[in-house]
Design an enzyme around this catalytic site. Sequence first.
Site, PDB file in Angstrom:
ATOM      1  CG  ASP A  63      -1.704   1.256   0.947  1.00 16.18           C
ATOM      2  OD1 ASP A  63      -2.653   1.582   0.179  1.00 16.18           O
ATOM      3  OD2 ASP A  63      -1.780   1.514   1.881  1.00 16.18           O
ATOM      4  CE  LYS A  64       0.040   7.054  -2.333  1.00 13.50           C
ATOM      5  NZ  LYS A  64      -0.361   8.531  -1.388  1.00 13.50           N
TER       6      LYS A  64
END
Length: 940
Positions: A370-371
């Site tokens: 996930d960013k």
Amino acid sequence: MTSDNPFNNSFSGSQFEDKKNEDKIPLSVFKDDLRSDNPSSIYCQKSIEETLADFNTDREKGLNSQQDILYRRSIHGLNELESEDEETLFMKFISTFYGDPMIMLLIGSAGISFFMGNIDDAVSITAAIIIVVTVGFIQEYRSEKSLEALNKLVPAEAHLTRNGITETVLASTLVPGDLIHFAVGDRIPADIRLVESVHLTVDESNLTGETKPVKKLTERIESNGDQIPINDRYSIAFMGTLVRDGRGSGIVIATGHKTAFGSVFAMMSSIEKPKTPLQNAMDKLGKELSIFSFVVIGLIGLIGVIQGRSMLDMFQISVSLAVAAIPEGLPIIVAVTLALGVFRMASQRAIVKRLPSVETLGSVNVICSDKTGTLTQNHMTVTKVWTVDMGRSHKDVEQKHSYNSSAAFTSSNEQIQKDIKALFETASLCNNSKYSVEKEKYLGNPTDIALIECLSFFGLNDIRNTRERIHELPFSSTRKFMSVVTHFGDKAKAETFVKGAVEKIIERSNMYINKEGEIKPLNDEIKKLISIMADDLASDGLRVLAFAKSSKSYSDDPVNLTFCGLTGMNDPPRPNVASSISRLTRGGVRVIMITGDSEATAVNIARKIGMPINDSTKCVLTGDKIDSISPEALAEAIQNISVFARTTPEHKVAIVKALQSRGDIVAMTGDGVNDAPALKLADIGIAMGQNGTDVAKEAADMVLTDDDFSTILHAIREGKGIFYNIQNFLTFQLSTSVAALSLIALCTLLNLPNPLNAMQILWINILMDGPPAQSLGVEPVSEEVMNQPPRSRSDKILTLKVIRRVLQSAFIVIVGTMFVYRREMGDSITARDTTMTFTCFVFFDMFSALSCRHQLKSVFELGLKNTMFNYAVGGSILGQMCAIYVPFFQAIFQTEALSLGDLLYLVGLTSTVWIFDEVRKYFLRKNKKSIFYSSYMDSV
């Protein structure tokens, strides 16, 4: 009016059967309906009047028929998320005993040992079974807690209006068509189509993964036939999300499993955690040992019968040898090694919840990250500032982690430009963040927090306490700006400060402030320059805000403003992410970014952290494109994809499945409820400890206490090291086991007296399965393991190299021990003969353990770093000395004292197993260096 909604316009009794059948659609159908036919997808595009008509409800009074409410509840059920699993804990515990070949083999061995009267073996094997099965059951039970954690997000109560009466009721009693109300701090009790929204913002981070609160509106959304992503459904409030600001009312359009959270819950319930590579390898090992045991039984029994021995005697001997061939301590040592790995990883800020997951980390070849909050700091930061007098350049803001440090920009007595000062005075006054003394940080909108924290960089202070705010025009997605009016000193004088979208601020401005503080006319050329610079900042993936002020007071539509400047802000990458990704890539681990952000923002961050994005058209895939291709096509296309943008929970699950279908071993990071299904499905689910939801933490196998992607690098190194350690102690155990089995079998076949008595064999088994073997499992992990490629899911734990090492060591032990046995024995077997043979085998054991510390490195290179190994081998040698010199133990083991010459002779002989292995390692290292040199010269 004709409607395409999943509910009838009229809930008449004649339609009961059709409606009932319609609502019995399997939950699997709803796994993809956050994008298509989910009620929220339908009703975000419908007007309030259409929604009221579809549900036959009233905007002010809600539902008014008790019979109608009971009817709807009979169809849709309670507004709860409950698992349909009715299996009791006892049955779940019993079910863990079968299906595992190693466990079944050990159960059979324990039964045979008990039947043959070998009570000690039967008890030890049974203890091993119970320990391993109990640990596995506890892990499985804990994994199911993720569903309970998800249920906690459903609020217990709701503010409901029925028949014009408003009261607080249990949220579980809600039905589609109910009118409910909510305000700041409330959790939304069901999926709701908004009919009233007063400055309403909702935190949907636990559902979508995005931290910025979403501004909610009542207007329908125009889609032009396109699918509307869940985070763009502004007219819908979703179950379990939190109201951050304002208040609202709405009509319930979905309850329980039909909600967006219900879809996540259904996926969680249907996903079965895949076996780890280590578990698969242990299954294969159990089958191989079973085959080996049966071959031994058949071969020894057949030869004995041919020799004319009693069939009963041969059966007893064969079974005893076969049971001895099974290292019953292996599952316990694996568990101990993994547990010690868990402790070491905890010190690296990685908490592992499932023991097999420790080793699986060493097999991971794809990390889906996930960013927000993992690759980035999850903290909006002002990075660039621009004013008109800067022309075509801008000023970088290199902020430090401590925002209270002295101003770097104003060093050397440099005075701050008047236009920058005006910009940040506007940013300070047009700001609603608040400082929390308890949490020692600012709370509120991330953008507001970033602006306040940037003040210290320019040597400025928050001036809100010096002004009196007399009016505020809140930000809205339609207005795209906010303004405040303040008094300063003389209350007759008021000023207006505005921040918002660039185009909105430009159209309301007719002047600008230069660096000397002078007010100048804002002509078309300068307006064009402002737009160009705003586009330039946006192309860097920054969120751009414009600021303006006026000496007049405006209540609704501020005009004739003085333009101050622009700021660009982003969520910066974590400091060590780029180097960690580089190290992982060199070690054969591929990193993929999955985010709900736009494609431009995702690509910008990916390039900053060193991910391979040469051509965004080939390396980036968006959620809508995933929807348009088949799973097979996705699995084929995913080979070249580095970034997935605009994704939903279903997309993340599809990505993990596509990778696993290719044989990849996948680690998935996440922090929100939307990540939980993919975390559970992945081979390794990694949740964030600081900002992660309870649902994500419960669904994951590992929790990062610092939310730092770089921690994964340490965890993978530990996982790789643990696998090699497991191979090392497996080499030691099997070589000793094969040697003991072969020694006894050889003497039996040659009609020689047994060289070892029962107590001596038991003592050897204790050494084989005891501290020396366990100490090999905690050998320190070297940095070089990161240069080794990840293991394949189908790789065996007993590789050809391991088998060769086992047979080499076992051969030397057998030859050496038989040499001593034949050399010592005369006309009859004496206590000295068995003592020499017994001690010879034990010393061989110790030198074999020494050689098994590493597959390639010399003992002289390893040194004495493994303290546990030093104590284990020292203790074993001390125990052997007691067995041959202490009278009490001499009586038990039937031994006698040996001379110093005997011991030196045995040490010299038994050291050959270590010397041979050192020679083998030397030539392997030499060959490895020559291959490396040749490949290097070829590349040059």
